[in-house]
Design an enzyme around this catalytic site. Sequence first.
Site, PDB file in Angstrom:
ATOM      1  N   TYR A  58       0.830  -1.210   0.000  1.00  0.00           N
ATOM      2  CA  TYR A  58       0.000   0.000   0.000  1.00  0.00           C
ATOM      3  C   TYR A  58       0.867   1.263   0.000  1.00  0.00           C
ATOM      4  O   TYR A  58       0.675   2.148   0.826  1.00  0.00           O
ATOM      5  CB  TYR A  58      -0.951   0.006   1.211  1.00  0.00           C
ATOM      6  CG  TYR A  58      -1.735  -1.266   1.328  1.00  0.00           C
ATOM      7  CD1 TYR A  58      -2.828  -1.497   0.487  1.00  0.00           C
ATOM      8  CD2 TYR A  58      -1.374  -2.251   2.231  1.00  0.00           C
ATOM      9  CE1 TYR A  58      -3.533  -2.680   0.559  1.00  0.00           C
ATOM     10  CE2 TYR A  58      -2.072  -3.441   2.299  1.00  0.00           C
ATOM     11  CZ  TYR A  58      -3.150  -3.651   1.466  1.00  0.00           C
ATOM     12  OH  TYR A  58      -3.836  -4.817   1.540  1.00  0.00           O
ATOM     13  N   TYR A  95     -12.402  -7.562   5.871  1.00  0.00           N
ATOM     14  CA  TYR A  95     -11.231  -7.575   4.986  1.00  0.00           C
ATOM     15  C   TYR A  95     -10.912  -9.022   4.647  1.00  0.00           C
ATOM     16  O   TYR A  95     -10.780  -9.858   5.543  1.00  0.00           O
ATOM     17  CB  TYR A  95     -10.004  -6.909   5.642  1.00  0.00           C
ATOM     18  CG  TYR A  95      -8.789  -7.035   4.752  1.00  0.00           C
ATOM     19  CD1 TYR A  95      -8.613  -6.176   3.663  1.00  0.00           C
ATOM     20  CD2 TYR A  95      -7.848  -8.045   4.944  1.00  0.00           C
ATOM     21  CE1 TYR A  95      -7.533  -6.324   2.809  1.00  0.00           C
ATOM     22  CE2 TYR A  95      -6.763  -8.193   4.091  1.00  0.00           C
ATOM     23  CZ  TYR A  95      -6.612  -7.328   3.024  1.00  0.00           C
ATOM     24  OH  TYR A  95      -5.543  -7.489   2.171  1.00  0.00           O
ATOM     25  N   ASP A 107     -13.656 -16.757   7.409  1.00  0.00           N
ATOM     26  CA  ASP A 107     -12.277 -16.368   7.147  1.00  0.00           C
ATOM     27  C   ASP A 107     -11.571 -16.200   8.490  1.00  0.00           C
ATOM     28  O   ASP A 107     -11.765 -15.203   9.184  1.00  0.00           O
ATOM     29  CB  ASP A 107     -12.269 -15.065   6.333  1.00  0.00           C
ATOM     30  CG  ASP A 107     -10.863 -14.581   6.042  1.00  0.00           C
ATOM     31  OD1 ASP A 107      -9.900 -15.106   6.636  1.00  0.00           O
ATOM     32  OD2 ASP A 107     -10.731 -13.650   5.214  1.00  0.00           O
ATOM     33  N   LYS A 137      -1.892 -16.716   7.619  1.00  0.00           N
ATOM     34  CA  LYS A 137      -1.107 -15.893   8.537  1.00  0.00           C
ATOM     35  C   LYS A 137      -0.264 -16.694   9.554  1.00  0.00           C
ATOM     36  O   LYS A 137       0.872 -16.992   9.254  1.00  0.00           O
ATOM     37  CB  LYS A 137      -1.996 -14.866   9.227  1.00  0.00           C
ATOM     38  CG  LYS A 137      -2.384 -13.742   8.252  1.00  0.00           C
ATOM     39  CD  LYS A 137      -2.697 -12.426   8.947  1.00  0.00           C
ATOM     40  CE  LYS A 137      -2.670 -11.271   7.977  1.00  0.00           C
ATOM     41  NZ  LYS A 137      -3.924 -11.021   7.264  1.00  0.00           N
TER      42      LYS A 137
HETATM   43  C1  LIG Z   1      -4.464 -10.946   5.902  1.00  0.00           C
HETATM   44  C2  LIG Z   1      -5.827 -11.434   5.636  1.00  0.00           C
HETATM   45  C3  LIG Z   1      -6.194 -11.950   4.368  1.00  0.00           C
HETATM   46  C4  LIG Z   1      -5.251 -11.944   3.197  1.00  0.00           C
HETATM   47  O1  LIG Z   1      -4.117 -12.728   3.408  1.00  0.00           O
HETATM   48  P1  LIG Z   1      -2.795 -12.496   2.520  1.00  0.00           P
HETATM   49  O2  LIG Z   1      -1.872 -13.590   2.957  1.00  0.00           O
HETATM   50  O3  LIG Z   1      -2.290 -11.126   2.819  1.00  0.00           O
HETATM   51  O4  LIG Z   1      -3.205 -12.640   1.082  1.00  0.00           O
HETATM   52  C5  LIG Z   1      -7.473 -12.427   4.212  1.00  0.00           C
HETATM   53  N1  LIG Z   1      -8.364 -12.415   5.227  1.00  0.00           N
HETATM   54  C6  LIG Z   1      -8.052 -11.941   6.450  1.00  0.00           C
HETATM   55  C7  LIG Z   1      -9.074 -11.983   7.540  1.00  0.00           C
HETATM   56  C8  LIG Z   1      -6.779 -11.424   6.695  1.00  0.00           C
HETATM   57  O5  LIG Z   1      -6.489 -10.925   7.906  1.00  0.00           O
END
Ligand SMILES: *Cc1c(COP(=O)(O)O)cnc(C)c1O
Length: 427
Positions: free
Chosen positions: A19, A147, A248, A277
Amino acid sequence: MQSLQQLLDFDRLHVWHPYAAMPSLLPVFPVESAQGVHIQLMDGRSLIDGISSWWTCIHGYNHPRLNQAAHAQIDRMSHVMFGGLTHQPAVALAQKLIALTPEALQQVFFCDSGSVAVEVAMKMAVQYWYNRGLPQKQRFLTIRHGYHGDTFAAMSVCDPVNGMHHLFRNLLTQQYFAEAPQLSVDRDWQERDIESFAALLAAHHDQIAAAIFEPVVQNAGGMRFYHPEYVRQAKALCEKYNVLLILDEIATGFGRTGKMFACEHAAVCPDILCVGKALTGGFMSLAATLTTREISESFAAGEAGVFMHGPTFMANPLACAVSVENLTLLESYDWQSTIQTIASQLKAELEPCRSLAAVKDVRVLGAIGVVELHEPVNMPVIQPRFVEEGVWLRPFGRLIYTMPPYIIQPSELTAITRAIYKIVAQL
Ligand SMILES: *Cc1c(COP(=O)(O)O)cnc(C)c1O
């Protein structure tokens, strides 16, 4: 060897950061090495990492057991393609993920990053309904302030304002956005919190393949905590209307909220789960999308006969081997009380921020501490201020937050909360 200044000059003009503008307008700090919770800068300064390299390195940097797992795997093979071949690290990691996640999740799709895990989940949901003879179910229901990543399908379900949807208006699929839940974890549940979600499902379920959201904690879309009952009700509504539920847990997974997965706060099992992550303990990129036997078995009967996705570096053995060790490590100590201890300390030490003029709200859930301000932070000013105080934080918008490594010591956590108080008091 080039000087530190030459390195920074080249970086500023040629190397894109997340970003960021090009040439970069914000300072970047060159890192020499990292150890435990410490990031060692090339100029000799040492920083306590309060955000675990974007919430990944839960056991700190340079962990001897993760390093050992990587070394052992490199000497066998660091990579081999996954089409037509398999290997022990992938199978061992799938076994661990199946054991740790809710019971019904039995099938694992490995991918390279969180965004791809979300793409895979969304494609899986669409192709599932196609397999079942309902090809019109192609859209998604999500909630504002979410997100889910930076690729196009993931972006389409990010918060439309934060995600700057207007920039990509003609390319992004229009999805359904329910109002974000308002009730926090500690309040009494009220039915109206989910009315908007329920109304959108009732009106559009014929077109909706799945609902997708982050359970209990919305992360990069605003660091918001909400009532687990919302997740429970959303699941029940999805079942009623024949819509899948994708959770997610890329940010919340692996203990961060005090449960192994945040969906456990609501005792909900999704149809599809995304993790990433902290999976490798921040060692390297790896993510996974898990689903149920019922969904996975529909593919053989569908027109394609297979699931149409397959990354080149799928199930990279090095990443899988490190993840297995990271999860073994996580299971080897009482991480629940570790998270509780961090939560109690964050609550006690961040609470005084509430009385500062710049502060709108202070909240803590598990090993997540958030100080929300009235006004957005000025990044070019505030980032170097934290560095001067010897801590690494990455505020965004009106949010200063910490998600420290689980191995952080009380004195180190105090250094972080002190720096937050001191800097916010000066705003
Ligand atoms: C960081 C994140 C993503 C994206 O993961 P990347 O490895 O950066 O592509 C998707 N969903 C959530 C909830 C996140 O925190």
